[in-house]
Design a protein around this motif. Structure first.
Motif, mmCIF file in Angstrom:
data_model
loop_
_atom_site.group_PDB
_atom_site.id
_atom_site.type_symbol
_atom_site.label_atom_id
_atom_site.label_comp_id
_atom_site.label_asym_id
_atom_site.label_seq_id
_atom_site.Cartn_x
_atom_site.Cartn_y
_atom_site.Cartn_z
ATOM 1 N N SER A 68 -97.375 0.375 -40.580
ATOM 2 C CA SER A 68 -98.594 0.172 -39.805
ATOM 3 C C SER A 68 -98.520 -1.064 -38.919
ATOM 4 O O SER A 68 -99.314 -1.202 -37.987
ATOM 5 C CB SER A 68 -99.801 0.047 -40.744
ATOM 6 O OG SER A 68 -99.637 -1.042 -41.631
ATOM 7 N N SER A 69 -97.568 -1.963 -39.178
ATOM 8 C CA SER A 69 -97.411 -3.172 -38.360
ATOM 9 C C SER A 69 -96.571 -2.943 -37.121
ATOM 10 O O SER A 69 -96.395 -3.872 -36.319
ATOM 11 C CB SER A 69 -96.783 -4.290 -39.205
ATOM 12 O OG SER A 69 -97.572 -4.580 -40.330
ATOM 13 N N GLY A 70 -96.013 -1.762 -36.948
ATOM 14 C CA GLY A 70 -95.182 -1.478 -35.787
ATOM 15 C C GLY A 70 -93.780 -2.035 -35.961
ATOM 16 O O GLY A 70 -93.262 -2.167 -37.084
ATOM 17 N N CYS A 71 -93.170 -2.359 -34.857
ATOM 18 C CA CYS A 71 -91.813 -2.906 -34.881
ATOM 19 C C CYS A 71 -91.858 -4.391 -35.252
ATOM 20 O O CYS A 71 -92.690 -5.141 -34.733
ATOM 21 C CB CYS A 71 -91.135 -2.713 -33.522
ATOM 22 S SG CYS A 71 -90.817 -0.974 -33.130
ATOM 23 N N LEU A 72 -90.948 -4.813 -36.124
ATOM 24 C CA LEU A 72 -90.915 -6.178 -36.629
ATOM 25 C C LEU A 72 -89.685 -6.906 -36.106
ATOM 26 O O LEU A 72 -88.613 -6.304 -35.961
ATOM 27 C CB LEU A 72 -90.895 -6.173 -38.162
ATOM 28 C CG LEU A 72 -92.071 -5.471 -38.851
ATOM 29 C CD1 LEU A 72 -91.851 -5.439 -40.357
ATOM 30 C CD2 LEU A 72 -93.379 -6.156 -38.509
ATOM 31 N N PRO A 73 -89.787 -8.215 -35.861
ATOM 32 C CA PRO A 73 -88.640 -8.989 -35.396
ATOM 33 C C PRO A 73 -87.676 -9.257 -36.549
ATOM 34 O O PRO A 73 -88.049 -9.198 -37.722
ATOM 35 C CB PRO A 73 -89.265 -10.281 -34.868
ATOM 36 C CG PRO A 73 -90.539 -10.415 -35.627
ATOM 37 C CD PRO A 73 -91.023 -9.012 -35.882
ATOM 38 N N PRO A 74 -86.418 -9.610 -36.259
ATOM 39 C CA PRO A 74 -85.453 -9.891 -37.325
ATOM 40 C C PRO A 74 -85.852 -11.059 -38.211
ATOM 41 O O PRO A 74 -85.454 -11.112 -39.374
ATOM 42 C CB PRO A 74 -84.161 -10.177 -36.560
ATOM 43 C CG PRO A 74 -84.323 -9.489 -35.249
ATOM 44 C CD PRO A 74 -85.782 -9.582 -34.926
ATOM 45 N N SER A 75 -86.625 -12.006 -37.681
ATOM 46 C CA SER A 75 -87.012 -13.165 -38.496
ATOM 47 C C SER A 75 -87.873 -12.742 -39.676
ATOM 48 O O SER A 75 -87.712 -13.252 -40.787
ATOM 49 C CB SER A 75 -87.771 -14.174 -37.626
ATOM 50 O OG SER A 75 -88.942 -13.578 -37.081
ATOM 51 N N VAL A 76 -88.798 -11.807 -39.474
ATOM 52 C CA VAL A 76 -89.651 -11.334 -40.559
ATOM 53 C C VAL A 76 -88.810 -10.595 -41.599
ATOM 54 O O VAL A 76 -89.004 -10.765 -42.815
ATOM 55 C CB VAL A 76 -90.769 -10.432 -40.004
ATOM 56 C CG1 VAL A 76 -91.607 -9.845 -41.117
ATOM 57 C CG2 VAL A 76 -91.640 -11.195 -39.028
ATOM 58 N N ILE A 77 -87.871 -9.774 -41.141
ATOM 59 C CA ILE A 77 -87.013 -9.034 -42.070
ATOM 60 C C ILE A 77 -86.137 -9.999 -42.851
ATOM 61 O O ILE A 77 -85.921 -9.835 -44.061
ATOM 62 C CB ILE A 77 -86.166 -8.011 -41.293
ATOM 63 C CG1 ILE A 77 -87.079 -6.998 -40.573
ATOM 64 C CG2 ILE A 77 -85.193 -7.291 -42.204
ATOM 65 C CD1 ILE A 77 -86.345 -6.034 -39.679
ATOM 66 N N TYR A 78 -85.640 -11.051 -42.198
ATOM 67 C CA TYR A 78 -84.772 -12.006 -42.876
ATOM 68 C C TYR A 78 -85.536 -12.793 -43.938
ATOM 69 O O TYR A 78 -85.042 -12.998 -45.057
ATOM 70 C CB TYR A 78 -84.161 -12.964 -41.854
ATOM 71 C CG TYR A 78 -83.279 -14.013 -42.491
ATOM 72 C CD1 TYR A 78 -82.015 -13.689 -42.961
ATOM 73 C CD2 TYR A 78 -83.724 -15.317 -42.644
ATOM 74 C CE1 TYR A 78 -81.209 -14.642 -43.559
ATOM 75 C CE2 TYR A 78 -82.946 -16.280 -43.239
ATOM 76 C CZ TYR A 78 -81.675 -15.941 -43.698
ATOM 77 O OH TYR A 78 -80.891 -16.891 -44.284
#
Length: 575
Positions: free
Chosen positions: A82-92
């Motif tokens: 529901s948040s859409g596309c996430l940047p790599p920083s959030v995934i990291y």
């Protein structure tokens, strides 16, 4: 020098993308070990892992393979779709997997870019538009499904059905919406035991029927909060009483009061609408257990209508909620904002209608019969509500001013004419009141108009539609009657005409006229014979598959062309 320049650019890019300004070269003192640090940085993760208690610890995933990392990222993206596309920083920060440009897990980033379940978007850096950042998001099978409305629209487009499992990753709480659609009968569900899945189909047009009997719900009132909130003893007593009342209201909203026996109209497990909310008639046999964990014999079927009762073993075990002549049990609780509010508003609308029909205030005599009897009755009706409201208002207008003759208690009786007697002091010499008014003055026109408007508004109150429960299809007693008498209906026209005459449904010599005209089949001619297919050759039509001449396929085509020229049928419709 080239390696140092590349490292400085990478530091600037990462600091802009992830906000790690401490990685900039101007924020660090120069030292003799710059070359060694540069060589070391080229093989280390782009984000440092910290063991400090003040900073969130980043998970260590060095022991995982690339496939395991890809699976972790997919699960994470699905949970946050529901948040859409996430940047790599959030995934990291959440997974410890570095998907940045040139990061340690660049192989995982390439795998995600080629994964059909991942949506990759290139977004400009807000701090430095000349640079771009790759954002990652979860891509569901049906990407256009985002809420309940689009979910229903997608199922309606799938005429041949769609699997339940194909829709479970569309958005958050999609399974709850699917279950509500099945419970309310807006879609059809068929179990597939081979794959342990359900196949969902569009329902099409609905056929809804009101049940006899007005539905109500008896709930205790919510206690009033004390004005003195500093009195701890009263506040504790209030909180305990509030908790007890809420529990009673939740338990009581499962049991709906009805003044006509519902057991002859609906079965356990079938769909029913109460207060504009869809439920199933409760079939639970275990207390405190969710519907999915009930025994299969006690679970409501996917269909909204059942042709037979549930297993007799359920009656031996005993149902949790009673189903008797005055109670309609539900498998869920009514919501306070919708279901309970609608039932309470419907009760007030019926009380207002009864007061007007009974001659409230004595300005007009009470009315009964006709539209008023239909509106005030507990029996469901198929008549138009607007038409009933108009007829009811006219009956109120006709009865206005007749209260003096018989009083408001004389509801529905005939008006008795009275003699015209001229009395002194009543209406003056020579004045006579209207027939039946005993010399009283004629009613005020404005009062009549207001009474008629009030009656029409009360009869057309939209909350009156919530007075009855609603189900799919005809009621249980009507269906049973149809199935029992189906074999008694004559199949031939002669026997049917004879049966209608015996039951005095038609007059002697009267012919049976069918309302539905039989449609003529498109593939039959006027004599009822199958139409012959005719084939026509276009002018200057040439063959283009001459390269097949001399082969088996070419021989078959030549035979087909000859049959076509003779007007004979070729294959499944010609060439």
């Amino acid at each position: 020098a080239t390696l140092a320049t590349h490292y400085n650019k990478r530091e600037l890019n990462m600091s802009n993308v992830y906000g790690l300004d401490f990685l900039r070269s101007e924020h660090n003192l120069p030292s003799e070990g710059d070359a060694a640090a540069t060589a070391t940085t080229s093989v280390t993760p782009a984000f440092p892992r910290s063991n400090s208690s003040s900073i969130a610890v980043i998970p260590d995933v060095t022991h995982k393979s690339d496939l395991e990392k890809q699976s972790d990222v997919l699960i994470f993206l699905r949970q946050h779709r529901s948040s859409g596309c996430l940047p790599p920083s959030v995934i990291y920060k959440s997974l410890g997997i570095d998907l940045s440009d040139g990061g340690v897990d660049w192989a995982v980033a390439n795998m995600l870019a080629n994964n059909p379940k991942v949506n990759v978007e290139e977004v400009p850096d807000p701090e430095n538009p000349s640079l771009s950042i790759m954002h990652y998001g979860y891509r569901a099978k049906f990407s256009t499904v985002r809420d309940r409305a689009t979910l229903l629209a997608q199922i309606n487009r799938c005429k041949h059905g769609v699997k339940w499992s194909d829709l479970t990753d569309a958005y958050d709480d999609v399974e709850r919406d699917l279950q509500k659609l099945l419970t309310g009968g807006e879609i059809l569900g068929v179990n597939n035991p081979e794959e342990r899945d359900k196949v969902l189909f569009p329902r099409g047009d609905h056929f809804l029927v009101e049940l006899d009997g007005c539905v109500t719900v008896d709930l205790p009132e919510i206690p009033v909060e004390p004005e003195d909130k500093h009195d701890l003893a009263r506040m504790d007593a209030y909180k305990q009483e509030l908790l007890r009342v809420k529990h009673m209201r939740q338990a009581g909203s499962h049991l709906i009061k009805i003044d006509v026996d519902p057991r002859t109209q609906i079965r356990r497990g079938e769909a029913v609408r109460v207060g504009n909310e869809w439920f199933r008639v409760s079939s639970a046999v275990r207390e405190g257990v969710s519907l999915d964990n009930q025994p299969p014999r006690a679970q409501a079927p996917p269909s909204v209508v059942s042709m037979k009762d549930l297993s007799k073993k359920n009656e031996v075990d005993g149902y949790v909620r009673r189903f008797d002549q005055n109670t309609l049990p539900l498998d869920g609780s009514l919501s306070g904002e919708v279901g309970i509010a609608n039932l309470q508003s419907a009760k007030k609308a019926r009380e207002r209608l009864h007061a007007i029909a009974g001659g409230e205030g004595g300005s007009h005599r009470g009315v009964s019969g006709g539209a008023s009897a239909t509106l005030l009755s507990s029996v469901a009706t198929e008549k138009n509500s607007s038409m009933l409201a108009g007829v009811f208002a006219k009956s109120i207008a006709a009865s206005f001013g007749m209260a003096g003759s018989r009083g408001p208690s004389a509801v529905g009786g005939r008006k008795r004419p009275t003699a015209m007697i001229k009395r002194p002091g009543e209406g003056g010499p020579g004045r006579r009141g209207p027939l039946g008014t005993k010399g009283k003055a004629a009613p005020d026109a404005e009062a009549v108009k207001r009474a008629v408007e009030d009656a029409k508004q009360a009869a057309s109150d939209p909350f009156l539609s919530y007075s009855h429960a609603v189900r799919h299809g005809c009621t249980k007693d009507v269906r049973d009657m149809y199935l029992e008498t189906l074999d008694l209906v004559p199949t031939s026209e002669v026997d049917l005409h004879k049966a209608l005459l015996e039951n005095k449904l038609i007059e002697p010599g009267e012919k049976i006229v069918r309302n539905v005209s039989l449609r003529r089949k498109a593939n039959l001619d006027n004599d009822g014979k199958p139409k012959k297919r005719r084939y026509y050759e276009r002018k200057n039509m040439r063959r283009t598959n001459t390269h097949l001449d001399g082969t088996d396929i070419g021989a078959m085509l030549a035979v087909a062309a000859e049959r076509q020229s003779q007007g004979k049928e070729v294959g499944d419709g010609g060439m």
